[in-house]
Design a protein around this motif. Sequence first.
Motif, PDB file in Angstrom:
ATOM      1  N   GLN A   1      -1.161 -11.576   4.800  1.00  0.00           N
ATOM      2  CA  GLN A   1       0.019 -11.710   5.642  1.00  0.00           C
ATOM      3  C   GLN A   1      -0.282 -11.037   6.961  1.00  0.00           C
ATOM      4  OE1 GLN A   1       3.772 -10.647   3.947  1.00  0.00           O
ATOM      5  NE2 GLN A   1       4.511  -9.829   5.859  1.00  0.00           N
ATOM      6  N   GLU A   2       0.229 -11.608   8.034  1.00  0.00           N
ATOM      7  CA  GLU A   2       0.013 -11.000   9.335  1.00  0.00           C
ATOM      8  C   GLU A   2       0.642  -9.610   9.360  1.00  0.00           C
ATOM      9  OE1 GLU A   2       1.183 -11.805  13.937  1.00  0.00           O
ATOM     10  OE2 GLU A   2       0.800 -13.518  12.637  1.00  0.00           O
ATOM     11  N   ILE A   3      -0.104  -8.646   9.848  1.00  0.00           N
ATOM     12  CA  ILE A   3       0.386  -7.275   9.914  1.00  0.00           C
ATOM     13  C   ILE A   3       0.755  -6.933  11.348  1.00  0.00           C
ATOM     14  CG2 ILE A   3      -0.858  -6.476   7.879  1.00  0.00           C
ATOM     15  CD1 ILE A   3      -3.056  -5.454   9.674  1.00  0.00           C
ATOM     16  N   SER A   4       1.541  -5.887  11.489  1.00  0.00           N
ATOM     17  CA  SER A   4       2.010  -5.457  12.798  1.00  0.00           C
ATOM     18  C   SER A   4       0.844  -5.019  13.677  1.00  0.00           C
ATOM     19  CB  SER A   4       2.985  -4.298  12.614  1.00  0.00           C
ATOM     20  OG  SER A   4       3.375  -3.778  13.848  1.00  0.00           O
ATOM     21  N   LYS A   5       0.938  -5.273  14.974  1.00  0.00           N
ATOM     22  CA  LYS A   5      -0.117  -4.872  15.903  1.00  0.00           C
ATOM     23  C   LYS A   5      -0.215  -3.345  16.016  1.00  0.00           C
ATOM     24  CE  LYS A   5      -3.255  -6.312  18.808  1.00  0.00           C
ATOM     25  NZ  LYS A   5      -4.468  -6.909  18.311  1.00  0.00           N
ATOM     26  N   ASN A   6       0.925  -2.639  16.015  1.00  0.00           N
ATOM     27  CA  ASN A   6       0.958  -1.183  16.097  1.00  0.00           C
ATOM     28  C   ASN A   6       2.034  -0.635  15.170  1.00  0.00           C
ATOM     29  OD1 ASN A   6      -0.841  -0.613  18.543  1.00  0.00           O
ATOM     30  ND2 ASN A   6       0.589  -2.123  19.352  1.00  0.00           N
TER      31      ASN A   6
ATOM     32  N   ILE B   1       1.489  -9.321  -1.318  1.00  0.00           N
ATOM     33  CA  ILE B   1       1.898  -9.492  -2.713  1.00  0.00           C
ATOM     34  C   ILE B   1       2.997 -10.549  -2.762  1.00  0.00           C
ATOM     35  CG2 ILE B   1       2.974  -8.390  -4.712  1.00  0.00           C
ATOM     36  CD1 ILE B   1       1.723  -5.748  -3.747  1.00  0.00           C
ATOM     37  N   ASP B   2       4.071 -10.303  -1.996  1.00  0.00           N
ATOM     38  CA  ASP B   2       5.181 -11.241  -1.939  1.00  0.00           C
ATOM     39  C   ASP B   2       6.123 -10.812  -0.827  1.00  0.00           C
ATOM     40  OD1 ASP B   2       6.845 -13.395  -2.673  1.00  0.00           O
ATOM     41  OD2 ASP B   2       8.065 -12.095  -3.944  1.00  0.00           O
ATOM     42  N   GLY B   3       6.471 -11.724   0.052  1.00  0.00           N
ATOM     43  CA  GLY B   3       7.397 -11.402   1.133  1.00  0.00           C
ATOM     44  C   GLY B   3       6.896 -10.239   1.980  1.00  0.00           C
ATOM     45  N   GLY B   4       7.691  -9.178   2.053  1.00  0.00           N
ATOM     46  CA  GLY B   4       7.321  -8.009   2.840  1.00  0.00           C
ATOM     47  C   GLY B   4       6.449  -7.010   2.109  1.00  0.00           C
ATOM     48  N   PHE B   5       6.132  -7.261   0.817  1.00  0.00           N
ATOM     49  CA  PHE B   5       5.288  -6.349   0.050  1.00  0.00           C
ATOM     50  C   PHE B   5       3.816  -6.652   0.282  1.00  0.00           C
ATOM     51  CE2 PHE B   5       9.028  -5.544  -2.654  1.00  0.00           C
ATOM     52  CZ  PHE B   5       8.928  -4.165  -2.762  1.00  0.00           C
ATOM     53  N   ASN B   6       3.052  -5.626   0.597  1.00  0.00           N
ATOM     54  CA  ASN B   6       1.597  -5.733   0.756  1.00  0.00           C
ATOM     55  C   ASN B   6       0.936  -4.626  -0.053  1.00  0.00           C
ATOM     56  OD1 ASN B   6       1.805  -7.768   2.752  1.00  0.00           O
ATOM     57  ND2 ASN B   6       2.113  -6.215   4.319  1.00  0.00           N
ATOM     58  N   TRP B   7      -0.301  -4.828  -0.385  1.00  0.00           N
ATOM     59  CA  TRP B   7      -1.111  -3.725  -0.879  1.00  0.00           C
ATOM     60  C   TRP B   7      -2.329  -3.640   0.009  1.00  0.00           C
ATOM     61  CZ3 TRP B   7      -5.989  -3.768  -3.393  1.00  0.00           C
ATOM     62  CH2 TRP B   7      -6.496  -5.020  -3.733  1.00  0.00           C
ATOM     63  N   TYR B   8      -2.933  -2.475   0.057  1.00  0.00           N
ATOM     64  CA  TYR B   8      -4.054  -2.260   0.960  1.00  0.00           C
ATOM     65  C   TYR B   8      -5.057  -1.300   0.348  1.00  0.00           C
ATOM     66  CZ  TYR B   8      -1.229   1.835   2.227  1.00  0.00           C
ATOM     67  OH  TYR B   8      -0.484   2.983   2.192  1.00  0.00           O
ATOM     68  N   ALA B   9      -6.286  -1.418   0.824  1.00  0.00           N
ATOM     69  CA  ALA B   9      -7.375  -0.538   0.420  1.00  0.00           C
ATOM     70  C   ALA B   9      -8.207  -0.251   1.658  1.00  0.00           C
ATOM     71  CB  ALA B   9      -8.238  -1.201  -0.654  1.00  0.00           C
ATOM     72  N   GLY B  10      -8.807   0.923   1.701  1.00  0.00           N
ATOM     73  CA  GLY B  10      -9.588   1.280   2.874  1.00  0.00           C
ATOM     74  C   GLY B  10     -10.611   2.358   2.597  1.00  0.00           C
TER      75      GLY B  10
ATOM     76  N   LEU C   1      -5.861   3.656  -1.166  1.00  0.00           N
ATOM     77  CA  LEU C   1      -5.307   2.562  -1.951  1.00  0.00           C
ATOM     78  C   LEU C   1      -3.797   2.732  -1.966  1.00  0.00           C
ATOM     79  CD1 LEU C   1      -5.827   0.111  -3.785  1.00  0.00           C
ATOM     80  CD2 LEU C   1      -5.906   1.698  -5.700  1.00  0.00           C
ATOM     81  N   GLY C   2      -3.046   1.691  -1.559  1.00  0.00           N
ATOM     82  CA  GLY C   2      -1.605   1.849  -1.491  1.00  0.00           C
ATOM     83  C   GLY C   2      -0.844   0.548  -1.502  1.00  0.00           C
ATOM     84  N   ILE C   3       0.475   0.714  -1.474  1.00  0.00           N
ATOM     85  CA  ILE C   3       1.412  -0.395  -1.435  1.00  0.00           C
ATOM     86  C   ILE C   3       2.403  -0.100  -0.312  1.00  0.00           C
ATOM     87  CG2 ILE C   3       2.935   0.655  -3.157  1.00  0.00           C
ATOM     88  CD1 ILE C   3       3.439  -2.228  -4.192  1.00  0.00           C
TER      89      ILE C   3
ATOM     90  N   PRO D   1      12.206  -2.864  12.245  1.00  0.00           N
ATOM     91  CA  PRO D   1      10.745  -2.729  12.272  1.00  0.00           C
ATOM     92  C   PRO D   1      10.248  -1.449  11.590  1.00  0.00           C
ATOM     93  CG  PRO D   1      11.647  -2.117  14.391  1.00  0.00           C
ATOM     94  CD  PRO D   1      12.801  -2.569  13.558  1.00  0.00           C
ATOM     95  N   ILE D   2      10.641  -1.255  10.337  1.00  0.00           N
ATOM     96  CA  ILE D   2      10.260  -0.067   9.573  1.00  0.00           C
ATOM     97  C   ILE D   2       9.294  -0.481   8.467  1.00  0.00           C
ATOM     98  CG2 ILE D   2      11.093   1.796   8.070  1.00  0.00           C
ATOM     99  CD1 ILE D   2      11.925   2.163  10.956  1.00  0.00           C
ATOM    100  N   LEU D   3       8.268   0.337   8.248  1.00  0.00           N
ATOM    101  CA  LEU D   3       7.272   0.116   7.212  1.00  0.00           C
ATOM    102  C   LEU D   3       7.247   1.340   6.308  1.00  0.00           C
ATOM    103  CD1 LEU D   3       4.917  -1.780   6.281  1.00  0.00           C
ATOM    104  CD2 LEU D   3       3.424  -0.363   7.702  1.00  0.00           C
ATOM    105  N   LEU D   4       7.520   1.163   5.010  1.00  0.00           N
ATOM    106  CA  LEU D   4       7.442   2.241   4.029  1.00  0.00           C
ATOM    107  C   LEU D   4       6.194   2.044   3.192  1.00  0.00           C
ATOM    108  CD1 LEU D   4      11.129   2.384   2.719  1.00  0.00           C
ATOM    109  CD2 LEU D   4      10.042   3.879   4.399  1.00  0.00           C
ATOM    110  N   SER D   5       5.488   3.140   2.886  1.00  0.00           N
ATOM    111  CA  SER D   5       4.263   3.017   2.101  1.00  0.00           C
ATOM    112  C   SER D   5       4.125   4.171   1.116  1.00  0.00           C
ATOM    113  CB  SER D   5       3.047   2.975   3.022  1.00  0.00           C
ATOM    114  OG  SER D   5       2.922   4.184   3.734  1.00  0.00           O
ATOM    115  N   LEU D   6       3.372   3.932   0.070  1.00  0.00           N
ATOM    116  CA  LEU D   6       2.997   4.938  -0.910  1.00  0.00           C
ATOM    117  C   LEU D   6       1.523   4.712  -1.200  1.00  0.00           C
ATOM    118  CD1 LEU D   6       3.820   7.200  -2.906  1.00  0.00           C
ATOM    119  CD2 LEU D   6       4.243   5.388  -4.588  1.00  0.00           C
ATOM    120  N   ASP D   7       0.709   5.766  -1.023  1.00  0.00           N
ATOM    121  CA  ASP D   7      -0.724   5.583  -1.239  1.00  0.00           C
ATOM    122  C   ASP D   7      -1.368   6.821  -1.823  1.00  0.00           C
ATOM    123  OD1 ASP D   7      -1.192   7.405   0.848  1.00  0.00           O
ATOM    124  OD2 ASP D   7      -1.655   5.870   2.291  1.00  0.00           O
ATOM    125  N   ILE D   8      -2.579   6.616  -2.305  1.00  0.00           N
ATOM    126  CA  ILE D   8      -3.421   7.706  -2.771  1.00  0.00           C
ATOM    127  C   ILE D   8      -4.705   7.667  -1.957  1.00  0.00           C
ATOM    128  CG2 ILE D   8      -4.368   6.339  -4.681  1.00  0.00           C
ATOM    129  CD1 ILE D   8      -4.610   9.087  -6.190  1.00  0.00           C
TER     130      ILE D   8
END
Length: 161
Positions: free
Chosen positions: A21-26, A81-90, A116-118, A126-133
């Motif tokens: 899904q396209e992610i925010s530029k900043n 994942i679905d709609g506004g839900f994403n997961w990420y790894a880095g 690793l997070g969601i 324009p708010i982004l909430l995340s939980l990661d380890i």
Amino acid sequence: MKKIILSAFMLMGLAFSTQAQEISKNALGLRLGDNDGFGGEISYQRGLSDNNRLELDLGWRNSNNVDAFKLTGLYQWVWNIDGGFNWYAGVGGGVGSWSVDNTDNDGTFAFVAGDLGIEYGFDEVPILLSLDIRPELYFNSDDFRNDNFGPDIALGIKFQF
């Protein structure tokens, strides 16, 4: 060991085949966690493509005996994942400095980190909430840490623009 490596490659192959899904530029905000006292970080994310971004975090610690800061840089892959839900790894790393109050005991350290997070991005605001380890492996930490490993679990809130 071969099974672990094979499983990791299979997981990465599955991850790369999912729809991005396209992610925010900043995005700018706070990352609040606990890694041996590093409780807060100012966090900035810069979108590099539709599913890749760079994250920079400046964390600090001000406890009863130790003052410290750390600068972290991570390259992240983001999958929808679905709609506004994403997961990420880095992957990434960083540097930091520490000092013990009322002594001449101070130093610097370097570390490597994984991530690793969601996350959930709201449509209405324009708010982004995340939980990661973020497991971190430290080098040259001397007296600052009793061990060289720190699993950092955090909740993030960022403003997207």
